[in-house]
Design a protein around this motif. Structure first.
Motif, PDB file in Angstrom:
ATOM      1  N   MET A  49       0.809  -1.225   0.000  1.00 16.54           N
ATOM      2  CA  MET A  49       0.000   0.000   0.000  1.00 16.54           C
ATOM      3  C   MET A  49       0.843   1.277   0.000  1.00 16.54           C
ATOM      4  O   MET A  49       0.436   2.301  -0.541  1.00 16.54           O
ATOM      5  CB  MET A  49      -0.965   0.016   1.200  1.00 16.54           C
ATOM      6  N   GLU A  50       2.007   1.204   0.614  1.00 15.76           N
ATOM      7  CA  GLU A  50       2.827   2.427   0.755  1.00 15.76           C
ATOM      8  C   GLU A  50       3.631   2.736  -0.513  1.00 15.76           C
ATOM      9  O   GLU A  50       4.189   3.825  -0.629  1.00 15.76           O
ATOM     10  CB  GLU A  50       3.820   2.264   1.917  1.00 15.76           C
ATOM     11  N   ASP A  51       3.699   1.781  -1.434  1.00 18.42           N
ATOM     12  CA  ASP A  51       4.499   1.958  -2.647  1.00 18.42           C
ATOM     13  C   ASP A  51       3.591   2.491  -3.772  1.00 18.42           C
ATOM     14  O   ASP A  51       2.964   1.723  -4.512  1.00 18.42           O
ATOM     15  CB  ASP A  51       5.122   0.598  -3.026  1.00 18.42           C
ATOM     16  N   ALA A  52       3.545   3.823  -3.903  1.00 20.71           N
ATOM     17  CA  ALA A  52       2.581   4.453  -4.818  1.00 20.71           C
ATOM     18  C   ALA A  52       2.770   4.000  -6.265  1.00 20.71           C
ATOM     19  O   ALA A  52       1.792   3.729  -6.973  1.00 20.71           O
ATOM     20  CB  ALA A  52       2.699   5.969  -4.719  1.00 20.71           C
ATOM     21  N   ALA A  53       4.016   3.888  -6.717  1.00 22.71           N
ATOM     22  CA  ALA A  53       4.269   3.533  -8.119  1.00 22.71           C
ATOM     23  C   ALA A  53       3.808   2.095  -8.387  1.00 22.71           C
ATOM     24  O   ALA A  53       3.166   1.811  -9.406  1.00 22.71           O
ATOM     25  CB  ALA A  53       5.759   3.683  -8.429  1.00 22.71           C
ATOM     26  N   GLU A  54       4.112   1.202  -7.463  1.00 24.37           N
ATOM     27  CA  GLU A  54       3.734  -0.193  -7.637  1.00 24.37           C
ATOM     28  C   GLU A  54       2.201  -0.358  -7.565  1.00 24.37           C
ATOM     29  O   GLU A  54       1.603  -1.115  -8.334  1.00 24.37           O
ATOM     30  CB  GLU A  54       4.424  -1.043  -6.548  1.00 24.37           C
ATOM     31  N   LEU A  55       1.604   0.396  -6.647  1.00 22.18           N
ATOM     32  CA  LEU A  55       0.142   0.341  -6.504  1.00 22.18           C
ATOM     33  C   LEU A  55      -0.524   0.797  -7.809  1.00 22.18           C
ATOM     34  O   LEU A  55      -1.462   0.175  -8.300  1.00 22.18           O
ATOM     35  CB  LEU A  55      -0.265   1.271  -5.353  1.00 22.18           C
ATOM     36  N   ALA A  56       0.002   1.868  -8.392  1.00 20.88           N
ATOM     37  CA  ALA A  56      -0.557   2.393  -9.639  1.00 20.88           C
ATOM     38  C   ALA A  56      -0.350   1.397 -10.776  1.00 20.88           C
ATOM     39  O   ALA A  56      -1.238   1.180 -11.605  1.00 20.88           O
ATOM     40  CB  ALA A  56       0.096   3.724  -9.980  1.00 20.88           C
ATOM     41  N   ARG A  57       0.833   0.775 -10.816  1.00 25.12           N
ATOM     42  CA  ARG A  57       1.128  -0.189 -11.884  1.00 25.12           C
ATOM     43  C   ARG A  57       0.145  -1.365 -11.832  1.00 25.12           C
ATOM     44  O   ARG A  57      -0.426  -1.771 -12.833  1.00 25.12           O
ATOM     45  CB  ARG A  57       2.571  -0.689 -11.714  1.00 25.12           C
ATOM     46  N   ARG A  58      -0.071  -1.864 -10.626  1.00 25.41           N
ATOM     47  CA  ARG A  58      -0.979  -3.018 -10.502  1.00 25.41           C
ATOM     48  C   ARG A  58      -2.432  -2.615 -10.741  1.00 25.41           C
ATOM     49  O   ARG A  58      -3.205  -3.357 -11.336  1.00 25.41           O
ATOM     50  CB  ARG A  58      -0.830  -3.645  -9.108  1.00 25.41           C
ATOM     51  N   SER A  59      -2.770  -1.434 -10.267  1.00 25.27           N
ATOM     52  CA  SER A  59      -4.147  -0.962 -10.452  1.00 25.27           C
ATOM     53  C   SER A  59      -4.470  -0.810 -11.946  1.00 25.27           C
ATOM     54  O   SER A  59      -5.574  -1.138 -12.393  1.00 25.27           O
ATOM     55  CB  SER A  59      -4.327   0.368  -9.727  1.00 25.27           C
ATOM     56  N   ALA A  60      -3.477  -0.336 -12.717  1.00 27.74           N
ATOM     57  CA  ALA A  60      -3.691  -0.103 -14.153  1.00 27.74           C
ATOM     58  C   ALA A  60      -4.060  -1.391 -14.885  1.00 27.74           C
ATOM     59  O   ALA A  60      -4.722  -1.352 -15.926  1.00 27.74           O
ATOM     60  CB  ALA A  60      -2.433   0.513 -14.760  1.00 27.74           C
ATOM     61  N   ALA A  61      -3.647  -2.522 -14.329  1.00 31.52           N
ATOM     62  CA  ALA A  61      -3.922  -3.797 -14.994  1.00 31.52           C
ATOM     63  C   ALA A  61      -5.288  -4.376 -14.605  1.00 31.52           C
ATOM     64  O   ALA A  61      -5.702  -5.415 -15.130  1.00 31.52           O
ATOM     65  CB  ALA A  61      -2.814  -4.796 -14.637  1.00 31.52           C
ATOM     66  N   LEU A  62      -5.986  -3.707 -13.687  1.00 37.64           N
ATOM     67  CA  LEU A  62      -7.283  -4.238 -13.248  1.00 37.64           C
ATOM     68  C   LEU A  62      -8.358  -3.982 -14.295  1.00 37.64           C
ATOM     69  O   LEU A  62      -8.382  -2.920 -14.928  1.00 37.64           O
ATOM     70  CB  LEU A  62      -7.721  -3.576 -11.929  1.00 37.64           C
TER      71      LEU A  62
END
Ligand code: DC
Length: 253
Positions: A49-62
Motif C-alpha cells: 500500500m505504501e508503494d505508490a508507483a507499484e500500486l498504480a502499476r498493478r491498479s492499471a492492470a485491473l
C-alpha cells in the motif's frame, strides 16, 4: 446530459444521486465505490500500500466494471465489501495516488459516453467533467452529517459516541480538502445545496427541479437579454422558507 454531484462525506450524495438518476432515467455512477474497489482489491491481494508507483502499476492492470450500483474487479463482484472499516482506513493510499486517479477518471468519462449520467464524488464537476451541464455541490453542516452517521451506526448496533464520529468525520474532511490531486473543491459554477433539516426525498425533488431547469435552459439556447434584466437569481429555499443553498440558483421565469 451530465449531472455532477460533489460534496463531503456524509452529505447523503450516494442515496440522493441514485434516487435522482432513477427519477430522471439516467445512468448513475458512484465514483467513491471505484476508489473503494481498488483499495479493497489491493488489500485482499496484499499489494504494498505504501508503494505508490507499484500500486498504480498493478491498479492499471485491473479490469474495473461499474454498473449502476455494483462494481466488478476482474470479473468479481466486490460491492459488498466496499464499506468495511479496513477499506476506509486504507483508501487514502488509492485516492491520493495521481496515476490511479487518472485511471479512474478515464473510466468515469467512458461511462458518460453511454448516455445521460448522474455522477457523484469529490472531483466530478471540477476534474472529471468540467463541462457538465448541471453541477451540484451537496453538503450539510459537520454536526448534521455526524449526527446522521451516528444514528446510522447505532441502528446497526455499533457502540460509538457522537464526539468520536464527529472527530472521525473532521479527519475525513481534512483529507478530502488537502488531497494534492482531485481535492474536494466546489466548482465555481456549481449550485450549492445544503441539506440540513431536509429529508432524502425533499433533496431529490429539489435536485430534479434544478436538472430540469438546466435541461430547459440548454433547450432554449443562450439567454437573450430581456427588459427585466434577464434571468432571476435568488437563494434556494427549503420547505419552511429557510435558505437551503449557499449558492445561487437560476430559475426559469
Ligand atoms: O464517497 P465515498 O465515501 O464512497 O468515497 C470513498 C473515498 O474515495 C473517500 O476517501 C473520498 C475518495 N473519493 C475521491 O477521492 N474522489 C472521488 N471522486 C470519490 C471518492
Amino acid at each position: 446530459m451530465i449531472v455532477t454531484i460533489d460534496g463531503p462525506a456524509g452529505a447523503g450524495k450516494s442515496t440522493v444521486a441514485l434516487g435522482l438518476a432513477e427519477r430522471l432515467g439516467f445512468r448513475f455512477l458512484d465514483t467513491g465505490a471505484m476508489y473503494r474497489a481498488v483499495a479493497r482489491t489491493a488489500l485482499a491481494r496484499r499489494w504494498p500500500m505504501e508503494d505508490a508507483a507499484e500500486l498504480a502499476r498493478r491498479s492499471a492492470a485491473l479490469d474495473i466494471q461499474v454498473a449502476d450500483d455494483r462494481v466488478l474487479v476482474d470479473g468479481e463482484d466486490v460491492t459488498d465489501g466496499l464499506r468495511e472499516p479496513l477499506v476506509a482506513s486504507n483508501i487514502h493510499f488509492v485516492a491520493d495516488n495521481p496515476a490511479i486517479r487518472e485511471q479512474l477518471v478515464r473510466l468515469q468519462r467512458a461511462r458518460s459516453e453511454l448516455g445521460d449520467l448522474v455522477t457523484e464524488g469529490r472531483d466530478q464537476g471540477t476534474v472529471a467533467f468540467p463541462d457538465a451541464e448541471c453541477k451540484i455541490f451537496l453538503t450539510a453542516s459537520a454536526e448534521e452529517r455526524a449526527k446522521r452517521r451516528h444514528d446510522e451506526l447505532r441502528l446497526r448496533d455499533v457502540d460509538i459516541d457522537y464526539e468520536t464520529v464527529l472527530e472521525d468525520q473532521r479527519e475525513r474532511d481534512r483529507r478530502d480538502a488537502e488531497r494534492p490531486v482531485g481535492p474536494l473543491v466546489q466548482a465555481e459554477d456549481a449550485i450549492v445545496v445544503v441539506t440540513d433539516g431536509l429529508t432524502r426525498d425533499e433533496v431529490i425533488e429539489h435536485l430534479e427541479r434544478l436538472v430540469r431547469n438546466a435541461a430547459e435552459r440548454i433547450r432554449r439556447g443562450p439567454a437573450q437579454p430581456s427588459a427585466s434584466g434577464g434571468e432571476r437569481r435568488g437563494p434556494l429555499r427549503g420547505p419552511g422558507g429557510e435558505s437551503i443553498g449557499g449558492g445561487l440558483e437560476d430559475e426559469i421565469p
